[in-house]
Scaffold this active site. Structure first.
Site, PDB file in Angstrom:
ATOM      1  N   HIS A  29       0.842  -1.204   0.000  1.00 25.97           N
ATOM      2  CA  HIS A  29       0.000   0.000   0.000  1.00 25.97           C
ATOM      3  C   HIS A  29       0.875   1.250   0.000  1.00 25.97           C
ATOM      4  O   HIS A  29       0.663   2.176  -0.801  1.00 25.97           O
ATOM      5  CB  HIS A  29      -0.912  -0.038   1.234  1.00 25.97           C
ATOM      6  N   GLU A  30       1.861   1.294   0.888  1.00 29.35           N
ATOM      7  CA  GLU A  30       2.732   2.464   0.970  1.00 29.35           C
ATOM      8  C   GLU A  30       3.615   2.581  -0.264  1.00 29.35           C
ATOM      9  O   GLU A  30       3.913   3.683  -0.732  1.00 29.35           O
ATOM     10  CB  GLU A  30       3.596   2.393   2.237  1.00 29.35           C
TER      11      GLU A  30
ATOM     12  N   HIS B  24       1.754   4.382  -2.924  1.00 32.06           N
ATOM     13  CA  HIS B  24       1.769   5.839  -2.736  1.00 32.06           C
ATOM     14  C   HIS B  24       3.033   6.441  -3.331  1.00 32.06           C
ATOM     15  O   HIS B  24       2.999   7.523  -3.929  1.00 32.06           O
ATOM     16  CB  HIS B  24       1.705   6.176  -1.248  1.00 32.06           C
TER      17      HIS B  24
ATOM     18  N   GLU C 297      -6.234   7.003  -1.110  1.00 37.12           N
ATOM     19  CA  GLU C 297      -6.151   5.825  -0.239  1.00 37.12           C
ATOM     20  C   GLU C 297      -6.778   4.598  -0.899  1.00 37.12           C
ATOM     21  O   GLU C 297      -6.211   3.506  -0.862  1.00 37.12           O
ATOM     22  CB  GLU C 297      -6.836   6.112   1.097  1.00 37.12           C
TER      23      GLU C 297
END
Length: 322
Positions: free
Chosen positions: A163-164, A167, A242
């Site tokens: 997930h990070e 980003h 997100e």
């Protein structure tokens, strides 16, 4: 995916330009107000009041000061903003021997994502959370709390890291860093001006309060940017970001179960993030404010409800289209 990255780059330029225009406008308005309250006036025969001059230098000076402050804020966010976030959060570099498995996991996912391995940081905090920051994939970092490392198994930690990592690849981190730094700068200057105006009004024995009035108005305008307008912009940027990172993370690992189970554990979190501030809250995988908020915080939620994110991942896990 590539279209989203390009879109984020365009948004970065647009919002940097928007904040520049806002700061210049504030400077111009304050220059105009300063001119209005300090320019001498004369009374005509019919009783009307007219200015004795048409000197626009205060307005020009205000615009220049506003532009300089905007440029300094933008340059600061791009050169020092990430370090400031890490320092304010109490993050420390993750020891390579103590956190060897974590470093290996981050390195492997970075290879899969096609970006350089981000720096790895750890925050000594029992609240489970993680966030990425930086101005580019080449200068990025991922930070984990000790609380998150304690409760996640390897599969779940892989989901959080993916997930990070998304980003970082999507350039979300630069966009949010610039916006958050400019918001924080406006709030800081507003606080300084409020205090300056307050103590200036107390120490004013001559009754000339024109300059103090300008300070109060300046503080009010900056407060609107720092506490109302800016956070609403960050809200508009973050919620979509997100959800996209969740889906992108699953595409990287080819395993929705890891991130799905990680979010379910984060949903049960009841420990406040001690080092949390509003800037880092927007960057976190799980918004700390959603667990420890009053009713008005919901107006500024930067994350979709975690229940919605879990539901989307459950659809992916069962082969449904999100």
């Amino acid at each position: 995916m590539y279209s989203e990255i390009a879109s984020n780059k365009r948004r970065s330029v647009i919002f940097v330009g928007l904040f520049f225009v806002i700061w210049v406008a504030i400077g111009g308005v304050l220059g105009l107000l300063f001119r209005a309250v300090t320019e001498p006036a004369t009374t005509t025969g019919v009783g009307s009041i007219q200015p004795t001059s048409s000197d626009w230098s205060p307005v020009v000076i205000g615009v220049v000061i506003g532009a300089l402050l905007a440029v300094v804020g933008i340059l600061y966010s791009l050169t020092t903003g990430a370090r400031l976030v890490l320092r304010a959060s109490g993050a420390a570099p993750a020891d390579a021997s103590k956190y060897r498995q974590l470093h290996n996991l981050v390195g492997a996912l970075a290879i899969g994502e096609g970006i350089p391995k981000p720096a790895v940081y750890v925050i000594d905090d029992p609240s489970p959370n993680a966030f990425a920051t930086g101005v580019s994939p080449e200068k990025a970092s991922i930070t984990y709390t000790t609380g998150l490392l304690a409760i996640m198994n390897r599969e779940e930690l892989e989901g959080v890291t993916s997930h990070e990592m998304s980003h970082i690849k999507n350039h979300d981190i630069r966009l949010l860093l610039v916006v958050s730094t400019m918001i924080g700068l406006a709030a800081l200057l507003a606080s300084i001006l409020w205090r300056t105006a307050f103590w200036g009004s107390i120490g004013d024995d001559n009754g000339g309060g024109q300059f103090v009035i300008v300070l109060y108005i300046a503080a009010a305008l900056l407060a609107v940017v720092g506490f109302v307008f800016g956070p609403l912009i960050r809200l508009a940027l973050s919620r979509r970001r997100e959800s996209l990172a969740d889906v992108s993370g699953v595409e990287l690992t080819r395993n929705p179960i890891g991130l799905l189970n990680a979010l379910k554990k984060l949903q049960q979190n009841d420990k406040p993030f001690k080092k949390m501030n509003h800037a880092t809250a927007a960057m976190c995988i799980d918004d700390p404010l959603q667990h420890h908020e009053t009713w008005y915080h919901r107006l500024y939620d930067t994350h979709p409800p975690i229940e919605e994110r879990i539901a989307e991942l459950e659809k992916i896990a069962t082969g449904q289209t999100v």
